[in-house]
Design a protein around this motif. Structure first.
Motif, short mmCIF file in Angstrom:
data_model
loop_
_atom_site.label_atom_id
_atom_site.label_comp_id
_atom_site.label_asym_id
_atom_site.label_seq_id
_atom_site.Cartn_x
_atom_site.Cartn_y
_atom_site.Cartn_z
N THR A 20 4.31 -0.62 -16.03
CA THR A 20 4.35 0.72 -15.10
C THR A 20 2.89 1.48 -14.90
O THR A 20 2.50 1.62 -13.86
CB THR A 20 5.16 1.62 -15.79
OG1 THR A 20 6.49 0.99 -15.67
CG2 THR A 20 5.01 3.06 -14.93
N SER A 23 0.86 -0.89 -12.51
CA SER A 23 1.63 -0.69 -11.34
C SER A 23 0.91 0.56 -10.70
O SER A 23 0.36 0.59 -9.77
CB SER A 23 2.92 -0.71 -11.10
OG SER A 23 3.50 -0.83 -9.96
N TRP A 24 1.01 1.78 -11.40
CA TRP A 24 0.79 2.91 -10.94
C TRP A 24 -0.83 3.02 -10.76
O TRP A 24 -1.44 3.57 -9.83
CB TRP A 24 1.22 4.15 -11.92
CG TRP A 24 2.70 4.27 -11.78
CD1 TRP A 24 3.58 3.63 -11.17
CD2 TRP A 24 3.39 5.24 -12.47
NE1 TRP A 24 4.81 4.14 -11.31
CE2 TRP A 24 4.73 5.32 -12.22
CE3 TRP A 24 2.86 6.13 -13.67
CZ2 TRP A 24 5.52 5.91 -12.77
CZ3 TRP A 24 3.86 7.01 -14.16
CH2 TRP A 24 5.25 6.79 -13.77
N ARG A 25 -1.62 2.37 -11.78
CA ARG A 25 -2.84 2.58 -11.52
C ARG A 25 -3.43 2.02 -10.44
O ARG A 25 -4.46 2.19 -9.67
CB ARG A 25 -3.60 1.77 -12.92
CG ARG A 25 -5.18 1.63 -12.84
CD ARG A 25 -5.73 0.81 -13.94
NE ARG A 25 -7.16 0.66 -13.75
CZ ARG A 25 -7.85 -0.11 -14.44
NH1 ARG A 25 -7.36 -0.66 -15.55
NH2 ARG A 25 -9.26 -0.33 -14.23
N ARG A 27 -1.99 1.19 -7.46
CA ARG A 27 -1.69 2.05 -6.23
C ARG A 27 -2.48 3.14 -6.35
O ARG A 27 -3.00 3.54 -5.07
CB ARG A 27 -0.23 2.13 -6.08
CG ARG A 27 0.33 0.89 -5.66
CD ARG A 27 1.88 0.90 -6.04
NE ARG A 27 2.54 -0.52 -5.70
CZ ARG A 27 2.27 -1.60 -6.33
NH1 ARG A 27 1.54 -1.63 -7.31
NH2 ARG A 27 2.88 -2.72 -5.70
N LEU A 28 -2.70 3.89 -7.32
CA LEU A 28 -3.37 5.22 -7.21
C LEU A 28 -5.07 4.78 -6.85
O LEU A 28 -5.68 5.39 -5.98
CB LEU A 28 -3.43 6.00 -8.63
CG LEU A 28 -1.93 6.66 -8.73
CD1 LEU A 28 -1.99 7.06 -10.19
CD2 LEU A 28 -1.86 7.73 -7.98
N VAL A 339 8.16 1.72 -5.66
CA VAL A 339 7.00 2.35 -6.45
C VAL A 339 6.11 3.25 -5.42
O VAL A 339 5.42 3.92 -5.83
CB VAL A 339 6.10 1.03 -7.33
CG1 VAL A 339 5.37 0.44 -6.27
CG2 VAL A 339 5.35 1.89 -8.34
N THR A 342 7.44 6.50 -5.53
CA THR A 342 7.01 7.19 -6.76
C THR A 342 5.66 7.44 -6.90
O THR A 342 5.49 8.69 -7.22
CB THR A 342 7.14 6.01 -7.81
OG1 THR A 342 8.63 5.71 -8.06
CG2 THR A 342 6.62 6.53 -9.43
N VAL A 343 4.58 6.98 -6.35
CA VAL A 343 3.22 7.00 -6.24
C VAL A 343 3.07 8.42 -5.29
O VAL A 343 2.24 9.24 -5.45
CB VAL A 343 2.33 6.06 -5.95
CG1 VAL A 343 0.91 6.33 -5.82
CG2 VAL A 343 2.58 4.99 -7.07
N LEU A 346 4.09 11.15 -7.31
CA LEU A 346 2.97 11.28 -8.31
C LEU A 346 1.73 12.24 -7.95
O LEU A 346 1.32 13.24 -8.39
CB LEU A 346 2.42 10.00 -8.87
CG LEU A 346 2.79 9.28 -10.06
CD1 LEU A 346 2.48 8.03 -10.61
CD2 LEU A 346 2.90 10.29 -11.27
#
Length: 354
Positions: A20, A23-25, A27-28, A339, A342-343, A346
């Motif tokens: 997670t 994946s978040w890193r 995309r951010l 995701v 989700t981002v 976020l």
């Protein structure tokens, strides 16, 4: 925006938290943010945005290390502190946020108290320690500006912002000619076209992989392919019937082929907060048979699988056969967990609370 992810779980260990964060890193950063990951020092070779904290071996679970201490002044200037665990590294992140006035966000990934029995070997002692731990985590979570969780039920005295960790829909999709090599164990099926039931995840007591072995013993005509590592794997392998094969954790890029090659993904876990692997399997076109417990009572239904009463072998077999016989648009059923959505949320959380 400078964002710091503070985690007690990271590479080379493999679990839902690690993936997670990755994946978040990714995309951010693709959206122009700088993301730093503060994690327990290990054999992982850090890049310029990964910041190790000196750590010690964990006597209870080798996959995870025990971070010690790093001076806050050695960390970069952060606008947002986002913690992914309640232990030393998470405490460091919260101290940073309080000292420097950064926005503080916490994501609840794991009900840690469910794992104490694994190390303490006593249900009674694990229950006592678990209650003390939950009391501590309640105080810890209430110190953050925002707490997120994949579902609304996290057994904590906070009102979480519901934020599923998200499926990488671009990575997890149906695959052409996906296949898991046939098991060649005596007594088990060797036909390549035998139905294949699989599982991927940690092998700990609360994951209840032994329930899958009970089902495999009842269904000798079905191949069972189980992926994962953990403290109970040795016992599971020793008790497995001949139609079961175990695999170590697969590289992330190999998981879509594995999921897509299965006819059914099955889980009897009673400790998941979202069950990311189940939704990834769905995104690859594979239906899921899951125990009728949280969170699967919210995420798995007739459109993407079937549920069964935990501990009821007849029910478990029924759910698996239902998945084998059905024709479902499982990918369409889980697009809401993308995701990318989700981002989007976020970024909104980081901005709204900044």
């Amino acid at each position: 925006m400078n964002i710091g992810f503070f985690t007690d779980s990271y590479f080379p260990g493999i679990d839902g938290v690690t993936y997670t964060i990755q994946s978040w890193r990714d995309r951010l950063e693709s959206r122009g943010h700088d993301v730093y990951v503060v994690y327990p020092e290990s054999s992982h070779d850090p890049d310029d945005h990964e910041i190790p904290v000196p750590s010690l071996p964990n006597p209870f679970y080798r996959q995870y290390r025990l971070p010690t201490f790093r001076r806050l002044s050695t960390l970069p200037d952060l606008d947002v502190v986002h913690c992914h665990g309640p232990a030393s590294t998470g405490l460091m992140g919260l101290r940073y946020a309080k000292r420097y006035g950064a926005t503080s966000v916490y994501t609840h990934h794991t009900p840690v108290e469910d794992y104490f029995v694994q190390g303490l070997k006593s249900e009674r002692l694990a229950s006592v320690v678990g209650r003390a731990y939950v009391a501590y985590e309640n105080r810890f979570l209430n110190a953050f500006d925002c707490v997120t969780a994949s579902t609304s039920r996290i057994r904590r005295d906070v009102e979480p912002y519901r934020l599923p960790v998200g499926i990488e829909m671009d990575r997890f999709r149906p695959q052409e000619n996906a296949r898991v090599t046939a098991t060649a164990t005596d007594g088990g099926p060797t036909a390549v076209d035998a139905p294949v039931v699989g599982y991927s995840g940690r092998m700990t007591r609360k994951k209840n992989v032994d329930e899958i072995l009970r089902l495999a013993d009842r269904l000798p005509e079905v191949r069972f392919e189980l992926v994962g590592e953990g403290p109970v794997r040795g016992d599971l392998e020793a008790d497995a019937p001949g139609n079961v094969r175990f695999h170590d954790f697969l590289p992330r890029e190999e998981l879509p082929d594995f999921y897509a090659a299965l006819d059914v993904f099955v889980t009897a876990s009673t400790c998941d907060t979202l069950g990311l692997s189940t939704l990834e399997a769905n995104a690859c076109g594979t239906p899921v048979a899951a125990a009728d417990v949280a969170p699967f009572d919210e995420t798995i239904g007739p459109e993407n699988g079937a549920r069964f009463a935990f501990g009821d072998l007849d029910e478990m077999e029924r759910a698996v056969r239902d998945c084998l016989d059905g024709d479902r648009d499982t990918r369409g059923a889980v697009e809401r967990f993308s995701v990318e959505q989700t981002v989007d949320e976020l970024e909104s959380i980081y901005g709204v609370t900044a």
